[in-house]
Scaffold this motif. Sequence first.
Motif, PDB file in Angstrom:
ATOM      1  N   GLN A  11       0.843  -1.194   0.000  1.00  0.00           N
ATOM      2  CA  GLN A  11       0.000   0.000   0.000  1.00  0.00           C
ATOM      3  C   GLN A  11       0.875   1.240   0.000  1.00  0.00           C
ATOM      4  O   GLN A  11       2.015   1.203   0.444  1.00  0.00           O
ATOM      5  N   TRP A  12       0.289   2.307  -0.470  1.00  0.00           N
ATOM      6  CA  TRP A  12       1.012   3.573  -0.453  1.00  0.00           C
ATOM      7  C   TRP A  12       0.564   4.374   0.761  1.00  0.00           C
ATOM      8  O   TRP A  12      -0.607   4.374   1.120  1.00  0.00           O
ATOM      9  N   CYS A  13       1.516   5.051   1.350  1.00  0.00           N
ATOM     10  CA  CYS A  13       1.129   5.903   2.463  1.00  0.00           C
ATOM     11  C   CYS A  13       1.782   7.271   2.349  1.00  0.00           C
ATOM     12  O   CYS A  13       2.784   7.454   1.664  1.00  0.00           O
ATOM     13  N   PHE A  14       1.151   8.180   3.023  1.00  0.00           N
ATOM     14  CA  PHE A  14       1.593   9.563   2.982  1.00  0.00           C
ATOM     15  C   PHE A  14       2.917   9.708   3.719  1.00  0.00           C
ATOM     16  O   PHE A  14       3.131   9.089   4.754  1.00  0.00           O
ATOM     17  N   SER A  15       3.780  10.512   3.171  1.00  0.00           N
ATOM     18  CA  SER A  15       5.034  10.771   3.863  1.00  0.00           C
ATOM     19  C   SER A  15       5.173  12.248   4.212  1.00  0.00           C
ATOM     20  O   SER A  15       5.352  12.608   5.367  1.00  0.00           O
ATOM     21  N   GLN A  16       5.074  13.082   3.196  1.00  0.00           N
ATOM     22  CA  GLN A  16       5.285  14.517   3.441  1.00  0.00           C
ATOM     23  C   GLN A  16       4.501  15.339   2.427  1.00  0.00           C
ATOM     24  O   GLN A  16       4.186  14.865   1.338  1.00  0.00           O
ATOM     25  N   VAL A  17       4.270  16.574   2.799  1.00  0.00           N
ATOM     26  CA  VAL A  17       3.773  17.529   1.808  1.00  0.00           C
ATOM     27  C   VAL A  17       4.562  18.825   1.964  1.00  0.00           C
ATOM     28  O   VAL A  17       4.819  19.278   3.075  1.00  0.00           O
ATOM     29  N   LYS A  18       4.978  19.375   0.854  1.00  0.00           N
ATOM     30  CA  LYS A  18       5.752  20.616   0.867  1.00  0.00           C
ATOM     31  C   LYS A  18       4.907  21.717   0.223  1.00  0.00           C
ATOM     32  O   LYS A  18       4.100  21.445  -0.651  1.00  0.00           O
ATOM     33  N   GLY A  19       5.171  22.924   0.647  1.00  0.00           N
ATOM     34  CA  GLY A  19       4.477  24.058   0.037  1.00  0.00           C
ATOM     35  C   GLY A  19       3.406  24.618   0.949  1.00  0.00           C
ATOM     36  O   GLY A  19       3.003  23.988   1.931  1.00  0.00           O
ATOM     37  N   ALA A  20       2.947  25.813   0.595  1.00  0.00           N
ATOM     38  CA  ALA A  20       2.003  26.544   1.436  1.00  0.00           C
ATOM     39  C   ALA A  20       0.649  25.852   1.475  1.00  0.00           C
ATOM     40  O   ALA A  20       0.249  25.174   0.534  1.00  0.00           O
ATOM     41  N   ILE A  21      -0.044  26.051   2.599  1.00  0.00           N
ATOM     42  CA  ILE A  21      -1.374  25.460   2.764  1.00  0.00           C
ATOM     43  C   ILE A  21      -2.449  26.399   2.219  1.00  0.00           C
ATOM     44  O   ILE A  21      -3.549  25.972   1.906  1.00  0.00           O
ATOM     45  N   ASP A  22      -2.098  27.663   2.080  1.00  0.00           N
ATOM     46  CA  ASP A  22      -3.076  28.689   1.673  1.00  0.00           C
ATOM     47  C   ASP A  22      -3.937  28.257   0.494  1.00  0.00           C
ATOM     48  O   ASP A  22      -3.476  27.580  -0.415  1.00  0.00           O
ATOM     49  N   GLU A  23      -5.176  28.687   0.566  1.00  0.00           N
ATOM     50  CA  GLU A  23      -6.072  28.432  -0.565  1.00  0.00           C
ATOM     51  C   GLU A  23      -5.655  29.284  -1.762  1.00  0.00           C
ATOM     52  O   GLU A  23      -5.746  28.859  -2.899  1.00  0.00           O
ATOM     53  N   ASP A  24      -5.190  30.504  -1.431  1.00  0.00           N
ATOM     54  CA  ASP A  24      -4.735  31.401  -2.497  1.00  0.00           C
ATOM     55  C   ASP A  24      -3.386  30.919  -3.004  1.00  0.00           C
ATOM     56  O   ASP A  24      -2.407  30.925  -2.266  1.00  0.00           O
ATOM     57  N   ARG A 383      -4.585  17.045   1.177  1.00  0.00           N
ATOM     58  CA  ARG A 383      -4.151  17.361   2.538  1.00  0.00           C
ATOM     59  C   ARG A 383      -5.003  16.622   3.565  1.00  0.00           C
ATOM     60  O   ARG A 383      -4.581  16.437   4.688  1.00  0.00           O
ATOM     61  N   GLU A 384      -6.183  16.229   3.147  1.00  0.00           N
ATOM     62  CA  GLU A 384      -7.084  15.579   4.101  1.00  0.00           C
ATOM     63  C   GLU A 384      -6.525  14.260   4.626  1.00  0.00           C
ATOM     64  O   GLU A 384      -6.718  13.907   5.775  1.00  0.00           O
ATOM     65  N   SER A 385      -5.818  13.569   3.752  1.00  0.00           N
ATOM     66  CA  SER A 385      -5.282  12.276   4.190  1.00  0.00           C
ATOM     67  C   SER A 385      -3.795  12.403   4.514  1.00  0.00           C
ATOM     68  O   SER A 385      -3.068  11.438   4.457  1.00  0.00           O
ATOM     69  N   SER A 386      -3.381  13.625   4.828  1.00  0.00           N
ATOM     70  CA  SER A 386      -1.947  13.834   4.983  1.00  0.00           C
ATOM     71  C   SER A 386      -1.472  13.689   6.425  1.00  0.00           C
ATOM     72  O   SER A 386      -0.691  14.500   6.907  1.00  0.00           O
ATOM     73  N   LYS A 387      -1.956  12.678   7.072  1.00  0.00           N
ATOM     74  CA  LYS A 387      -1.397  12.358   8.388  1.00  0.00           C
ATOM     75  C   LYS A 387      -0.191  11.448   8.156  1.00  0.00           C
ATOM     76  O   LYS A 387      -0.205  10.624   7.245  1.00  0.00           O
ATOM     77  N   PRO A 388       0.822  11.584   9.001  1.00  0.00           N
ATOM     78  CA  PRO A 388       2.027  10.793   8.781  1.00  0.00           C
ATOM     79  C   PRO A 388       1.718   9.307   8.661  1.00  0.00           C
ATOM     80  O   PRO A 388       1.016   8.739   9.504  1.00  0.00           O
ATOM     81  N   ARG A 389       2.199   8.735   7.629  1.00  0.00           N
ATOM     82  CA  ARG A 389       2.073   7.304   7.346  1.00  0.00           C
ATOM     83  C   ARG A 389       0.620   6.832   7.213  1.00  0.00           C
ATOM     84  O   ARG A 389       0.331   5.653   7.356  1.00  0.00           O
ATOM     85  N   ALA A 390      -0.276   7.757   6.932  1.00  0.00           N
ATOM     86  CA  ALA A 390      -1.672   7.360   6.683  1.00  0.00           C
ATOM     87  C   ALA A 390      -1.735   6.659   5.330  1.00  0.00           C
ATOM     88  O   ALA A 390      -1.150   7.124   4.356  1.00  0.00           O
ATOM     89  N   THR A 391      -2.441   5.570   5.288  1.00  0.00           N
ATOM     90  CA  THR A 391      -2.553   4.811   4.040  1.00  0.00           C
ATOM     91  C   THR A 391      -3.447   5.562   3.054  1.00  0.00           C
ATOM     92  O   THR A 391      -4.480   6.100   3.432  1.00  0.00           O
ATOM     93  N   LEU A 392      -3.038   5.583   1.802  1.00  0.00           N
ATOM     94  CA  LEU A 392      -3.851   6.250   0.784  1.00  0.00           C
ATOM     95  C   LEU A 392      -4.975   5.317   0.355  1.00  0.00           C
ATOM     96  O   LEU A 392      -4.746   4.170   0.004  1.00  0.00           O
ATOM     97  N   LYS A 393      -6.163   5.883   0.385  1.00  0.00           N
ATOM     98  CA  LYS A 393      -7.319   5.087  -0.013  1.00  0.00           C
ATOM     99  C   LYS A 393      -7.496   5.160  -1.524  1.00  0.00           C
ATOM    100  O   LYS A 393      -7.477   6.247  -2.093  1.00  0.00           O
ATOM    101  N   PRO A 394      -7.658   4.025  -2.156  1.00  0.00           N
ATOM    102  CA  PRO A 394      -7.888   4.074  -3.608  1.00  0.00           C
ATOM    103  C   PRO A 394      -9.166   4.855  -3.928  1.00  0.00           C
ATOM    104  O   PRO A 394     -10.159   4.744  -3.211  1.00  0.00           O
ATOM    105  N   ARG A 395      -9.105   5.651  -4.964  1.00  0.00           N
ATOM    106  CA  ARG A 395     -10.263   6.454  -5.385  1.00  0.00           C
ATOM    107  C   ARG A 395     -10.909   5.805  -6.602  1.00  0.00           C
ATOM    108  O   ARG A 395     -10.244   5.116  -7.375  1.00  0.00           O
ATOM    109  N   LYS A 396     -12.179   6.100  -6.729  1.00  0.00           N
ATOM    110  CA  LYS A 396     -12.886   5.552  -7.887  1.00  0.00           C
ATOM    111  C   LYS A 396     -13.805   6.609  -8.477  1.00  0.00           C
ATOM    112  O   LYS A 396     -14.499   7.306  -7.744  1.00  0.00           O
ATOM    113  N   VAL A 397     -13.787   6.709  -9.765  1.00  0.00           N
ATOM    114  CA  VAL A 397     -14.686   7.632 -10.451  1.00  0.00           C
ATOM    115  C   VAL A 397     -15.805   6.802 -11.052  1.00  0.00           C
ATOM    116  O   VAL A 397     -15.546   5.824 -11.753  1.00  0.00           O
ATOM    117  N   SER A 398     -17.028   7.184 -10.749  1.00  0.00           N
ATOM    118  CA  SER A 398     -18.150   6.417 -11.278  1.00  0.00           C
ATOM    119  C   SER A 398     -18.344   6.748 -12.745  1.00  0.00           C
ATOM    120  O   SER A 398     -18.306   7.911 -13.152  1.00  0.00           O
TER     121      SER A 398
END
Lengths: 447, 250
Positions: A11-24, A383-398
């Motif tokens: 499985q893939w898991c989150f490690s890090q995210v770089k860059g600003a969090i700002d919406e702008d 960013r929602e699933s960006s907790k350290p070592r959180a497993t990435l949930k597979p996404r599906k498009v209907s």
Amino acid sequence: MAGVAGGNDFQWCFSQVKGAIDEDVAEADIISTVEFNYSGDLLATGDKGGRVVIFQHEQESKNRPHLRGEYNVYSTFQSHEPEFDYLKSLEIEEKINKIRWLPQQNAAHFLLSTNDKTIKLWKISERDKRADGYNLKDEDGRLRDPFRITSLRVPVLMPMDLMVEASPRRIFANAHTYHINSISVNSDHETYLSADDLRINLWHLEITDRSFNIVDIKPANMEELTEVITAAECHPHQCNVFVYSSSKGTIRLCDMRAAALCDRHSKFFEEPEDPSSRSFFSEIISSISDVKFSHSGRYMMTRDYLSVKVWDLNMENRPVETYQVHEYLRSKLCSLYENDCIFDKFECCWNGSDSAIMTGSYNNFFRMFDRNTRRDITLEASRESSKPRATLKPRKVSTGGKRKKDEISVDSLDFNKKILHTAWHPKDNVIAVAATNNLYIFQDKIN
Amino acid sequence: MLGRGVKRKWSCLEELEAEELPNALVIEEKKQDGEEDRGEQRSKSNMSHLQQRQLVLSLCLEKLQHYQAGMELSLRRSVLLINTLRQIQEEMRCDGSDVRLHSVNPDMCLLRDDFREDESVTCPGCAEGDRESPSLSPPLSPEMPFQEANISLDLQKSLPNTVSNTFSDAGNAIGYLSDLALDDIFEDIDTSMYETSDLPPAWGAGSLWPVSVSFWPDEDAKSRSSAGTLQSCLLDLNELDHIMEILVKS
């Protein structure tokens, strides 16, 4: 190396995210290229503001083995500045189109970065000691009067805080009339090629005042222009071979031994068009946005708007593998054309063992395909699933019919969030995914 | 004529068409009998295709025109857009000949050029124009449905205004071409134009675009009225090509 996903063991898991969090999001902060170096210890990103940021892999320690996918800023520098072409009255953007690392030869690292017109060779070197105790110069660096120096002192190297310097070593300018879309270092480690919309040049890394024009598809009369070069790359092992892709969905392989000017290709890769899927957008979606040789040099991968294809270099008439990236967009082509998304240039990359490939999509989704099991997975950089070592949930498009739970409908995809640039660590299952102004780093989960 | 702002549905257009079908054509179609049904089916299934074509065409023009001043164009994007335009142009050209011959008689196809010449000699601008316009025009100029001859003359008078407007605004011109069911397109049509009494100036400009030649080879007022709008739009396109050429030339 394990497969891409889907299996119980991987499985893939989150490690890090770089860059600003700002919406702008500042336009200048949008990441325009991502590239690991040959060892995977350094990861470079370029942005629309002309900056290059280099991340260094955090050294693993026995206590913290999960740090495999941890990278920290190593060096940041302004690679390109906005310019103005006075002859054409046009701005030249500072945006970094591509970064390519040179194989490491000594303690220093070298990379090539390019904007639309100018390629630069940068040296990134460390300094953690300084010479101390000179008595030939004053404190402010001026040479002292030799008559006043009565003794010779040998300077000593004193430790100091680590300093990473980036210095421009070569500037390769004025060789491209059109926009540079690709640079690729040759396997001889001495030359590299640069491609724009209509021409490909071959350079020597030491020589900046001349280059060889090896491909020129510019027609004498520009009205007859129907095709442009979209990407080019050198073969990973044979320094005489390179490929370039076109906006008509074809790939040409050239052998520089055949002739100095490679206007005539050695191989021509093209898949016959399926007449049943013909539409007004056929040509636009078949335009190749990226081409990459496998590490082995046996295959190459091309990305067009809806799919990614793997070609055997020994078979020109069709790809050996075709993977649909987001087939559900086929019915949306008209609106994607309207909002200009259809011209987006998605890139693609191989994993270290050529057993899996990765490419981006919309809604901050990216796709991986396992070539052996033919399994594929859609993951999301969020960013929602960006907790350290959180497993990435597979996404599906209907795709049509009823939308199941956890599925996202095609109509609610965000086409402003697109993943164009991704990179796969050359030796490890660590990936870097550029999502607008954020860089996500994921790693496979160790159980 | 339908009132201003009244939506015209395809079925309504078809009825109008049927009424307008000139005798010559009716006879011709009767001869072809079995083929007629097929042709009708084809035209219906083509409707969405033609609508999409209009949309793609108008967006193409818009995209090519609304580039960011001072910034160099993406050559890839421009080439892809222009190729799409060429594809549509080619398709329209094929359609034109298709329609003219009702895609039935292969012999007629072979004889097409001679056939046309003969027609223009024997009957300059009567049967020929009528023969072509009903099947051609609905998708191309739905805003100008087929009316009595005198109304079409009014339309003809109104065209100079339309043309001059379209030169300044390609997007607007496209409104006259497309059947996008956009009410505001109808709002844009200035009905006061219909009252102008001046006769239109020479129509020579249309010949600049090859499509127009194969589409509307005759002197008929009706077909000219629809051709004129398209031509003006395509003229814009020609100019754009020229601008593009200057912009991309090294």
